[in-house]
Design a protein around this motif. Sequence first.
Motif, PDB file in Angstrom:
ATOM      1  N   GLN A 248     -25.963 -22.237 -55.403  1.00 36.09           N
ATOM      2  CA  GLN A 248     -26.486 -23.256 -54.399  1.00 36.09           C
ATOM      3  C   GLN A 248     -26.542 -22.406 -53.047  1.00 36.09           C
ATOM      4  OE1 GLN A 248     -24.627 -27.139 -53.808  1.00 36.09           O
ATOM      5  NE2 GLN A 248     -24.418 -27.367 -56.126  1.00 36.09           N
ATOM      6  N   HIS A 249     -27.686 -22.946 -52.290  1.00 29.58           N
ATOM      7  CA  HIS A 249     -27.634 -22.164 -51.014  1.00 29.58           C
ATOM      8  C   HIS A 249     -27.816 -23.012 -49.880  1.00 29.58           C
ATOM      9  CE1 HIS A 249     -31.967 -22.661 -52.188  1.00 29.58           C
ATOM     10  NE2 HIS A 249     -32.106 -22.584 -51.090  1.00 29.58           N
ATOM     11  N   ALA A 250     -27.617 -22.495 -48.620  1.00 26.09           N
ATOM     12  CA  ALA A 250     -27.598 -23.362 -47.323  1.00 26.09           C
ATOM     13  C   ALA A 250     -28.074 -22.272 -46.123  1.00 26.09           C
ATOM     14  CB  ALA A 250     -26.344 -24.005 -47.223  1.00 26.09           C
ATOM     15  N   ARG A 251     -28.360 -22.711 -44.948  1.00 21.14           N
ATOM     16  CA  ARG A 251     -28.553 -22.020 -43.667  1.00 21.14           C
ATOM     17  C   ARG A 251     -27.849 -22.615 -42.519  1.00 21.14           C
ATOM     18  NH1 ARG A 251     -34.950 -22.074 -42.887  1.00 21.14           N
ATOM     19  NH2 ARG A 251     -34.815 -23.838 -41.509  1.00 21.14           N
ATOM     20  N   GLY A 252     -27.589 -22.036 -41.490  1.00 18.99           N
ATOM     21  CA  GLY A 252     -27.315 -22.404 -40.276  1.00 18.99           C
ATOM     22  C   GLY A 252     -28.488 -22.887 -39.418  1.00 18.99           C
ATOM     23  N   SER A 253     -28.248 -23.410 -38.281  1.00 18.65           N
ATOM     24  CA  SER A 253     -29.394 -23.365 -37.125  1.00 18.65           C
ATOM     25  C   SER A 253     -29.839 -22.029 -36.964  1.00 18.65           C
ATOM     26  CB  SER A 253     -28.827 -24.133 -36.176  1.00 18.65           C
ATOM     27  OG  SER A 253     -29.991 -23.937 -35.030  1.00 18.65           O
ATOM     28  N   LEU A 254     -31.205 -21.898 -36.919  1.00 19.21           N
ATOM     29  CA  LEU A 254     -32.014 -20.614 -36.571  1.00 19.21           C
ATOM     30  C   LEU A 254     -32.350 -20.701 -34.996  1.00 19.21           C
ATOM     31  CD1 LEU A 254     -34.069 -20.155 -39.685  1.00 19.21           C
ATOM     32  CD2 LEU A 254     -31.866 -19.213 -39.347  1.00 19.21           C
ATOM     33  N   ASP A 255     -31.587 -21.417 -33.996  1.00 20.82           N
ATOM     34  CA  ASP A 255     -32.097 -21.612 -32.845  1.00 20.82           C
ATOM     35  C   ASP A 255     -31.923 -20.216 -31.936  1.00 20.82           C
ATOM     36  OD1 ASP A 255     -33.064 -24.052 -32.957  1.00 20.82           O
ATOM     37  OD2 ASP A 255     -31.325 -25.332 -32.249  1.00 20.82           O
ATOM     38  N   ASN A 256     -31.095 -19.571 -32.454  1.00 18.63           N
ATOM     39  CA  ASN A 256     -30.586 -18.339 -31.645  1.00 18.63           C
ATOM     40  C   ASN A 256     -31.006 -17.054 -32.550  1.00 18.63           C
ATOM     41  OD1 ASN A 256     -29.773 -19.506 -29.206  1.00 18.63           O
ATOM     42  ND2 ASN A 256     -27.916 -20.241 -30.468  1.00 18.63           N
ATOM     43  N   ALA A 257     -31.754 -17.145 -33.505  1.00 21.54           N
ATOM     44  CA  ALA A 257     -31.882 -16.102 -34.400  1.00 21.54           C
ATOM     45  C   ALA A 257     -33.023 -15.139 -34.266  1.00 21.54           C
ATOM     46  CB  ALA A 257     -32.157 -16.563 -36.000  1.00 21.54           C
ATOM     47  N   GLY A 258     -33.806 -15.474 -33.288  1.00 22.82           N
ATOM     48  CA  GLY A 258     -34.730 -14.578 -32.908  1.00 22.82           C
ATOM     49  C   GLY A 258     -36.051 -14.818 -33.954  1.00 22.82           C
ATOM     50  N   ARG A 259     -36.924 -13.768 -34.073  1.00 23.30           N
ATOM     51  CA  ARG A 259     -37.823 -13.756 -34.967  1.00 23.30           C
ATOM     52  C   ARG A 259     -37.441 -13.673 -36.346  1.00 23.30           C
ATOM     53  NH1 ARG A 259     -42.928 -11.008 -37.054  1.00 23.30           N
ATOM     54  NH2 ARG A 259     -44.420 -12.775 -37.264  1.00 23.30           N
ATOM     55  N   ARG A 260     -37.639 -14.482 -37.448  1.00 17.72           N
ATOM     56  CA  ARG A 260     -37.105 -14.301 -38.682  1.00 17.72           C
ATOM     57  C   ARG A 260     -38.314 -14.688 -39.621  1.00 17.72           C
ATOM     58  NH1 ARG A 260     -34.421 -18.110 -42.484  1.00 17.72           N
ATOM     59  NH2 ARG A 260     -32.425 -17.037 -43.235  1.00 17.72           N
ATOM     60  N   VAL A 261     -38.957 -13.738 -40.301  1.00 18.58           N
ATOM     61  CA  VAL A 261     -39.705 -13.743 -41.286  1.00 18.58           C
ATOM     62  C   VAL A 261     -39.383 -13.114 -42.641  1.00 18.58           C
ATOM     63  CG1 VAL A 261     -42.107 -13.398 -42.194  1.00 18.58           C
ATOM     64  CG2 VAL A 261     -41.485 -13.579 -39.586  1.00 18.58           C
ATOM     65  N   LEU A 262     -39.072 -14.405 -43.543  1.00 17.69           N
ATOM     66  CA  LEU A 262     -38.955 -14.137 -44.931  1.00 17.69           C
ATOM     67  C   LEU A 262     -39.861 -14.277 -45.928  1.00 17.69           C
ATOM     68  CD1 LEU A 262     -35.288 -15.749 -45.256  1.00 17.69           C
ATOM     69  CD2 LEU A 262     -35.723 -13.355 -44.288  1.00 17.69           C
TER      70      LEU A 262
ATOM     71  N   HIS B   5     -37.403 -12.059 -49.176  1.00 23.05           N
ATOM     72  CA  HIS B   5     -37.477 -10.572 -48.691  1.00 23.05           C
ATOM     73  C   HIS B   5     -37.624 -10.532 -47.124  1.00 23.05           C
ATOM     74  CE1 HIS B   5     -38.284  -6.418 -48.438  1.00 23.05           C
ATOM     75  NE2 HIS B   5     -39.732  -6.250 -48.605  1.00 23.05           N
ATOM     76  N   ALA B   6     -36.767  -9.750 -46.587  1.00 21.12           N
ATOM     77  CA  ALA B   6     -36.699  -9.895 -45.049  1.00 21.12           C
ATOM     78  C   ALA B   6     -37.665  -8.861 -44.550  1.00 21.12           C
ATOM     79  CB  ALA B   6     -35.352  -9.508 -44.514  1.00 21.12           C
ATOM     80  N   VAL B   7     -38.859  -9.353 -44.096  1.00 19.28           N
ATOM     81  CA  VAL B   7     -40.056  -8.461 -43.811  1.00 19.28           C
ATOM     82  C   VAL B   7     -39.720  -8.121 -42.357  1.00 19.28           C
ATOM     83  CG1 VAL B   7     -41.542  -8.749 -45.784  1.00 19.28           C
ATOM     84  CG2 VAL B   7     -41.665 -10.223 -43.803  1.00 19.28           C
ATOM     85  N   ASP B   8     -39.290  -9.148 -41.463  1.00 20.17           N
ATOM     86  CA  ASP B   8     -39.469  -9.017 -40.007  1.00 20.17           C
ATOM     87  C   ASP B   8     -38.008  -9.783 -39.467  1.00 20.17           C
ATOM     88  OD1 ASP B   8     -39.633  -8.405 -37.403  1.00 20.17           O
ATOM     89  OD2 ASP B   8     -41.595  -9.174 -37.053  1.00 20.17           O
ATOM     90  N   VAL B   9     -37.036  -9.462 -39.156  1.00 18.73           N
ATOM     91  CA  VAL B   9     -35.959 -10.047 -38.769  1.00 18.73           C
ATOM     92  C   VAL B   9     -34.927  -9.316 -37.678  1.00 18.73           C
ATOM     93  CG1 VAL B   9     -35.479 -11.294 -41.072  1.00 18.73           C
ATOM     94  CG2 VAL B   9     -34.404  -9.035 -40.401  1.00 18.73           C
ATOM     95  N   VAL B  10     -34.182 -10.000 -36.928  1.00 16.80           N
ATOM     96  CA  VAL B  10     -33.265  -9.546 -36.215  1.00 16.80           C
ATOM     97  C   VAL B  10     -32.154  -9.261 -37.048  1.00 16.80           C
ATOM     98  CG1 VAL B  10     -32.029  -9.552 -34.089  1.00 16.80           C
ATOM     99  CG2 VAL B  10     -34.206 -10.557 -34.119  1.00 16.80           C
ATOM    100  N   ASP B  11     -31.742  -7.909 -36.976  1.00 15.15           N
ATOM    101  CA  ASP B  11     -30.840  -7.572 -38.014  1.00 15.15           C
ATOM    102  C   ASP B  11     -29.199  -8.359 -37.675  1.00 15.15           C
ATOM    103  OD1 ASP B  11     -32.474  -5.801 -39.448  1.00 15.15           O
ATOM    104  OD2 ASP B  11     -31.552  -3.900 -38.547  1.00 15.15           O
ATOM    105  N   ASP B  12     -28.702  -8.855 -38.779  1.00 13.79           N
ATOM    106  CA  ASP B  12     -27.460  -9.634 -38.707  1.00 13.79           C
ATOM    107  C   ASP B  12     -27.391 -10.743 -37.674  1.00 13.79           C
ATOM    108  OD1 ASP B  12     -26.245  -7.437 -40.309  1.00 13.79           O
ATOM    109  OD2 ASP B  12     -25.922  -6.305 -38.703  1.00 13.79           O
ATOM    110  N   ALA B  13     -28.661 -11.205 -37.381  1.00 14.18           N
ATOM    111  CA  ALA B  13     -28.771 -12.407 -36.588  1.00 14.18           C
ATOM    112  C   ALA B  13     -28.820 -13.762 -37.052  1.00 14.18           C
ATOM    113  CB  ALA B  13     -29.972 -12.268 -35.556  1.00 14.18           C
ATOM    114  N   SER B  14     -29.111 -13.707 -38.275  1.00 14.76           N
ATOM    115  CA  SER B  14     -29.167 -15.286 -39.467  1.00 14.76           C
ATOM    116  C   SER B  14     -28.866 -14.667 -40.598  1.00 14.76           C
ATOM    117  CB  SER B  14     -30.529 -15.454 -39.026  1.00 14.76           C
ATOM    118  OG  SER B  14     -31.493 -14.652 -39.869  1.00 14.76           O
ATOM    119  N   GLY B  15     -28.259 -15.767 -41.410  1.00 12.92           N
ATOM    120  CA  GLY B  15     -27.758 -15.579 -42.720  1.00 12.92           C
ATOM    121  C   GLY B  15     -28.382 -16.643 -43.475  1.00 12.92           C
ATOM    122  N   THR B  16     -28.068 -16.470 -45.008  1.00 12.13           N
ATOM    123  CA  THR B  16     -28.233 -17.491 -45.878  1.00 12.13           C
ATOM    124  C   THR B  16     -27.022 -17.494 -46.609  1.00 12.13           C
ATOM    125  OG1 THR B  16     -30.602 -17.097 -46.174  1.00 12.13           O
ATOM    126  CG2 THR B  16     -29.413 -18.117 -48.193  1.00 12.13           C
ATOM    127  N   ARG B  17     -26.457 -18.914 -46.591  1.00 11.77           N
ATOM    128  CA  ARG B  17     -25.150 -18.915 -47.485  1.00 11.77           C
ATOM    129  C   ARG B  17     -25.320 -19.170 -48.824  1.00 11.77           C
ATOM    130  NH1 ARG B  17     -24.403 -21.927 -42.700  1.00 11.77           N
ATOM    131  NH2 ARG B  17     -24.115 -23.911 -43.867  1.00 11.77           N
TER     132      ARG B  17
END
Length: 265
Positions: free
Chosen positions: A244-258, A112-124
């Motif tokens: 199954q799930h995966a994610r890319g690097s979050l180095d440029n995703a900003g703050r991301r709290v799930l 559950h995305a409680v604090d994220v930069v919208d559309d800056a990171s994903g889960t595949r």
Amino acid sequence: MNDWTCEDGLKWRPLSPFGVEIDHDLAEPLTGATKERFYALLSRHGYVLARGQALTMDQQTALMQRIGPIIRRPQENGYISTDVGVPSSRTELSFHADAAYTDAPFAAISLHAVDVVDDASGTRFVSAERGYATMPPDLRARLDGTCAEMISPTLEGVGVRACDQREPGATERAKHPAVRVNPRTGRPCIGVSEMHTARLCGMGWDESRALLGAVYDHLYAPGNHTEHLWRRGDIVIWDNLTLQHARGSLDNAGRRVLQRVVAGA
């Protein structure tokens, strides 16, 4: 986008290539036919997305308790945050199903995305169930009945294919079927994954790597793949064997709290 359907008080629509989106306030306890419809959709499709939610940890836990006992360990039940000052909080993760190297992989996971930069990171996501059902017969025949050496990789191995290394580092090792039957649905799923499968048993390294590569070419093909780009208020719940799930690097995703709650088998 597909039109909405309303059944048993629950508004939903199918997603492509798999899963459903619902339009419902999940902060309110599900009851009666609405409750049954929600869990039937999760069982059938393996993936449920709802947007615009504001769930407390207790509310999210209550939603997951119907699926299985809640995993109370802090590293499983809590928050996934880029605020943590360790490399693992931002590193890339290759495709996997959580705890697939054990006898009891988790039943379902919710984020559950409680604090994220919208559309800056994903889960595949990919569907291991759909991948098995659509697998070419000759490839399926080679995988059926095979066992796999499954590992819990060290940090250096979480973003790569374990089978590409002759001796991948691991904290745990075990042998499990390369095709697993999901106990919640009774349907078979591809049980091997990039992160957790070191090799197929009874084969040389080259043969094992080639067969796993063919399976992955099919399983991770674009037509069986989707990425959810996170926006504040989103919640995604998925069956951990169906997908199954995966994610890319979050180095440029900003703050991301799930906010994460996991149901066990």
